[in-house]
Design an enzyme around this catalytic site. Structure first.
Site, mmCIF file in Angstrom:
data_model
loop_
_atom_site.group_PDB
_atom_site.id
_atom_site.type_symbol
_atom_site.label_atom_id
_atom_site.label_comp_id
_atom_site.label_asym_id
_atom_site.label_seq_id
_atom_site.Cartn_x
_atom_site.Cartn_y
_atom_site.Cartn_z
ATOM 1 N N HIS A 75 32.517 15.456 -46.026
ATOM 2 C CA HIS A 75 31.809 14.453 -45.129
ATOM 3 C C HIS A 75 33.071 13.291 -45.008
ATOM 4 O O HIS A 75 33.313 12.931 -43.929
ATOM 5 C CB HIS A 75 30.733 13.825 -45.771
ATOM 6 C CG HIS A 75 30.243 12.697 -44.936
ATOM 7 N ND1 HIS A 75 28.931 12.200 -45.277
ATOM 8 C CD2 HIS A 75 30.730 11.872 -43.968
ATOM 9 C CE1 HIS A 75 28.628 11.017 -44.306
ATOM 10 N NE2 HIS A 75 29.495 11.096 -43.790
ATOM 11 N N GLU B 285 35.031 8.956 -39.038
ATOM 12 C CA GLU B 285 35.537 8.788 -40.478
ATOM 13 C C GLU B 285 36.853 8.174 -40.420
ATOM 14 O O GLU B 285 37.108 7.153 -41.300
ATOM 15 C CB GLU B 285 35.654 10.180 -40.882
ATOM 16 C CG GLU B 285 34.287 11.031 -41.184
ATOM 17 C CD GLU B 285 33.456 10.123 -42.190
ATOM 18 O OE1 GLU B 285 33.875 9.741 -43.302
ATOM 19 O OE2 GLU B 285 32.288 9.950 -41.860
ATOM 20 N N HIS C 174 36.865 4.408 -42.107
ATOM 21 C CA HIS C 174 37.167 4.707 -43.561
ATOM 22 C C HIS C 174 38.704 4.655 -43.586
ATOM 23 O O HIS C 174 39.327 4.071 -44.424
ATOM 24 C CB HIS C 174 36.600 5.704 -44.432
ATOM 25 C CG HIS C 174 34.998 5.754 -44.398
ATOM 26 N ND1 HIS C 174 34.211 4.857 -45.334
ATOM 27 C CD2 HIS C 174 34.359 6.409 -43.532
ATOM 28 C CE1 HIS C 174 33.217 5.088 -44.928
ATOM 29 N NE2 HIS C 174 32.879 6.022 -43.984
#
Ligand code: AMP
Length: 228
Positions: A63, A117, A121
């Protein structure tokens, strides 16, 4: 310039360098490396769509690799001038299709998921990893933490049965040699099921560490492990 002035200036320079290093190191404290069970992403009211490359193999999938603070908070969307650029990871694409597929609808080539992502992040760890190093680090971590093998070795199989959460945790601890954080979601009937497994990684994105803090456990004491 007197010896004393020179001494003071050198000390000031050393102090400034050290403060810069400290500031850089304080971007975040560690990473969560999060893998999810695709059967549990799909087996919900929202359901899922297989990527254009076809149904992913039945294995835990990446993930994300998320910079985090020791107090359980985390930074996000840190640099809008460094958004995801697929050309920087073209040599990793086959591995990313295999280990980091998107299951969101509509069916896609997964680029949007990777962009989400990195942008949310990865940009918060850009002092440590560029885009290529970020995705490569996550792919490498995955090869070192085979969750499915650890579970199957302990007789815990993705067959729709329910297993005790403590047995799942011990099986992962025995097989992967790391203590996992585990989160659950619910299937269409509202049963708690094994969804995501968190490991912690040092701020260089290369070594697993004991987790300074775990995500909130939201699983029942017995959880389903759905097929995929
Ligand atoms: P994050 O913002 O990194 O915590 O990730 C949450 C977002 O990722 C949500 O929008 C989820 O729907 C999405 N997401 C989580 N797992 C997957 C997956 N396997 N495929 C596509 N999107 C996902």
């Amino acid at each position: 310039m007197s010896f004393f002035t020179r001494f003071l200036l050198i000390n000031l320079a050393i102090f400034q360098c050290l403060s810069l290093l400290c500031l850089a190191a304080r971007d975040f404290d560690f990473f969560y490396f999060v893998q999810s069970w695709p059967g549990s992403y799909c087996d919900t009211r929202r359901s899922c769509c297989y990527p254009q490359a076809g149904k992913p193999s039945p294995d835990f999938k990446i993930h994300g690799l998320w910079p985090n603070y020791n107090d359980a908070t985390y930074p996000s969307n840190c640099d809008s001038s460094n958004l995801f650029d697929p050309s920087q990871v073209s040599d990793l694409e086959d591995s990313m299709q295999r280990d980091w597929p998107s299951l969101a609808c509509p069916s896609s080539d997964s680029t949007k998921f990777w962009a989400h992502e990195w942008n949310k992040h990865g940009t918060c760890a850009e002092s440590v990893v560029d885009q290529h190093a970020y995705f490569e680090a996550a792919l490498n971590l995955k090869t070192q933490a085979d969750i499915l093998k650890a579970l199957q070795t302990a007789g815990i199989n993705p067959d729709g049965s329910s297993y005790s959460l403590s047995k799942i945790k011990s099986a992962i601890e025995d097989g992967v040699k790391l203590s996992p954080g585990i989160t659950c979601n619910t299937d269409e009937s509202g049963n708690s099921q094994l969804y995501e497994v968190y490991f912690c990684v040092d701020s260089s994105a290369s070594n697993f560490i004991d987790c300074p803090v775990f995500p909130d456990g939201n699983c029942d004491s017995s959880v389903e492990f759905p097929e995929f």
